[in-house]
Design a protein around this motif. Structure first.
Motif, PDB file in Angstrom:
ATOM      1  N   ALA A  52       0.834  -1.205   0.000  1.00 12.79           N
ATOM      2  CA  ALA A  52       0.000   0.000   0.000  1.00 12.79           C
ATOM      3  C   ALA A  52       0.868   1.254   0.000  1.00 12.79           C
ATOM      4  O   ALA A  52       0.562   2.228  -0.698  1.00 12.79           O
ATOM      5  CB  ALA A  52      -0.930  -0.013   1.214  1.00 12.79           C
ATOM      6  N   LEU A  53       1.948   1.244   0.755  1.00 19.13           N
ATOM      7  CA  LEU A  53       2.839   2.405   0.784  1.00 19.13           C
ATOM      8  C   LEU A  53       3.525   2.630  -0.563  1.00 19.13           C
ATOM      9  O   LEU A  53       3.687   3.769  -1.003  1.00 19.13           O
ATOM     10  CB  LEU A  53       3.886   2.261   1.885  1.00 19.13           C
ATOM     11  N   VAL A  54       3.928   1.550  -1.226  1.00 21.05           N
ATOM     12  CA  VAL A  54       4.565   1.678  -2.540  1.00 21.05           C
ATOM     13  C   VAL A  54       3.570   2.261  -3.539  1.00 21.05           C
ATOM     14  O   VAL A  54       3.920   3.157  -4.328  1.00 21.05           O
ATOM     15  CB  VAL A  54       5.118   0.320  -3.020  1.00 21.05           C
ATOM     16  N   LEU A  55       2.339   1.779  -3.527  1.00 18.11           N
ATOM     17  CA  LEU A  55       1.317   2.340  -4.416  1.00 18.11           C
ATOM     18  C   LEU A  55       1.055   3.809  -4.116  1.00 18.11           C
ATOM     19  O   LEU A  55       0.923   4.629  -5.033  1.00 18.11           O
ATOM     20  CB  LEU A  55       0.020   1.537  -4.313  1.00 18.11           C
ATOM     21  N   PHE A  56       1.008   4.151  -2.844  1.00 13.07           N
ATOM     22  CA  PHE A  56       0.793   5.545  -2.458  1.00 13.07           C
ATOM     23  C   PHE A  56       1.970   6.416  -2.892  1.00 13.07           C
ATOM     24  O   PHE A  56       1.771   7.539  -3.379  1.00 13.07           O
ATOM     25  CB  PHE A  56       0.552   5.643  -0.949  1.00 13.07           C
ATOM     26  N   MET A  57       3.197   5.912  -2.724  1.00 14.09           N
ATOM     27  CA  MET A  57       4.367   6.677  -3.183  1.00 14.09           C
ATOM     28  C   MET A  57       4.343   6.839  -4.698  1.00 14.09           C
ATOM     29  O   MET A  57       4.740   7.890  -5.220  1.00 14.09           O
ATOM     30  CB  MET A  57       5.658   6.006  -2.739  1.00 14.09           C
ATOM     31  N   GLY A  85      14.303   2.136  -5.325  1.00 14.62           N
ATOM     32  CA  GLY A  85      14.030   1.942  -3.901  1.00 14.62           C
ATOM     33  C   GLY A  85      13.239   0.675  -3.636  1.00 14.62           C
ATOM     34  O   GLY A  85      13.543  -0.089  -2.712  1.00 14.62           O
ATOM     35  N   VAL A  86      12.228   0.429  -4.438  1.00  9.94           N
ATOM     36  CA  VAL A  86      11.411  -0.783  -4.299  1.00  9.94           C
ATOM     37  C   VAL A  86      12.256  -2.017  -4.608  1.00  9.94           C
ATOM     38  O   VAL A  86      12.190  -3.029  -3.898  1.00  9.94           O
ATOM     39  CB  VAL A  86      10.166  -0.715  -5.218  1.00  9.94           C
ATOM     40  N   LEU A  87      13.066  -1.938  -5.664  1.00 12.50           N
ATOM     41  CA  LEU A  87      13.945  -3.055  -6.020  1.00 12.50           C
ATOM     42  C   LEU A  87      14.933  -3.357  -4.887  1.00 12.50           C
ATOM     43  O   LEU A  87      15.189  -4.525  -4.576  1.00 12.50           O
ATOM     44  CB  LEU A  87      14.696  -2.743  -7.311  1.00 12.50           C
ATOM     45  N   GLY A  88      15.460  -2.324  -4.269  1.00 16.32           N
ATOM     46  CA  GLY A  88      16.365  -2.527  -3.132  1.00 16.32           C
ATOM     47  C   GLY A  88      15.687  -3.242  -1.980  1.00 16.32           C
ATOM     48  O   GLY A  88      16.265  -4.126  -1.344  1.00 16.32           O
ATOM     49  N   PHE A  89      14.433  -2.881  -1.701  1.00 13.11           N
ATOM     50  CA  PHE A  89      13.688  -3.549  -0.633  1.00 13.11           C
ATOM     51  C   PHE A  89      13.464  -5.016  -0.976  1.00 13.11           C
ATOM     52  O   PHE A  89      13.604  -5.892  -0.120  1.00 13.11           O
ATOM     53  CB  PHE A  89      12.349  -2.843  -0.405  1.00 13.11           C
ATOM     54  N   ILE A  90      13.116  -5.299  -2.228  1.00  7.70           N
ATOM     55  CA  ILE A  90      12.876  -6.688  -2.639  1.00  7.70           C
ATOM     56  C   ILE A  90      14.164  -7.502  -2.567  1.00  7.70           C
ATOM     57  O   ILE A  90      14.166  -8.640  -2.067  1.00  7.70           O
ATOM     58  CB  ILE A  90      12.260  -6.727  -4.053  1.00  7.70           C
ATOM     59  N   ILE A  91      15.265  -6.933  -3.036  1.00  2.00           N
ATOM     60  CA  ILE A  91      16.552  -7.644  -2.982  1.00  2.00           C
ATOM     61  C   ILE A  91      16.948  -7.919  -1.538  1.00  2.00           C
ATOM     62  O   ILE A  91      17.416  -9.016  -1.214  1.00  2.00           O
ATOM     63  CB  ILE A  91      17.632  -6.841  -3.726  1.00  2.00           C
ATOM     64  N   LYS A  92      16.752  -6.943  -0.657  1.00  2.00           N
ATOM     65  CA  LYS A  92      17.079  -7.140   0.758  1.00  2.00           C
ATOM     66  C   LYS A  92      16.253  -8.279   1.345  1.00  2.00           C
ATOM     67  O   LYS A  92      16.772  -9.142   2.064  1.00  2.00           O
ATOM     68  CB  LYS A  92      16.829  -5.877   1.551  1.00  2.00           C
ATOM     69  N   THR A  93      14.964  -8.325   1.032  1.00  2.00           N
ATOM     70  CA  THR A  93      14.095  -9.378   1.538  1.00  2.00           C
ATOM     71  C   THR A  93      14.548 -10.760   1.057  1.00  2.00           C
ATOM     72  O   THR A  93      14.604 -11.706   1.832  1.00  2.00           O
ATOM     73  CB  THR A  93      12.646  -9.115   1.121  1.00  2.00           C
TER      74      THR A  93
END
Length: 101
Positions: A52-57, A85-93
């Motif tokens: 939801a935050l990614v969609l809002f951003m 930024g989203v890709l970085g979060f996914i890679i970290k996960t």
């Protein structure tokens, strides 16, 4: 409000940790309504909340590009930065999951 084991009728053996700020009455009601553990609720909430935050951003970036008349290239740069930024979060996960195994 502390909900202890057997404190409210029909609530089963839900245990409330008064030191944790993550337990809320809304969370307890949702967990009891669908019969899920707190860990399952946390996992679902994390995925839903981050999504939801990614969609809002994305909406904020689109609105910013529109109001600032950034054009195609400027809009591309803005969305590219958000995508990184989203890709970085996914890679970290993914890395955390791989390391934990």
């Amino acid at each position: 409000m502390a909900i202890c084991q057997g404190g409210l009728s029909g609530w089963g053996d839900f245990r409330y940790n008064s030191q944790s700020s993550l337990h809320t009455l809304a969370g307890v009601l949702i967990m009891q309504a669908v019969r899920m553990t707190f860990e399952q609720f946390e996992s679902f909430s994390l995925v839903f909340g981050i999504g939801a935050l990614v969609l809002f951003m994305g909406f904020i970036v689109w609105d910013l590009a529109k109001k600032s008349k950034a054009g195609r290239f400027g809009s591309f740069i803005l969305f590219f930065a958000l995508g990184l930024g989203v890709l970085g979060f996914i890679i970290k996960t993914v890395l955390v999951e791989l390391i934990d195994k």
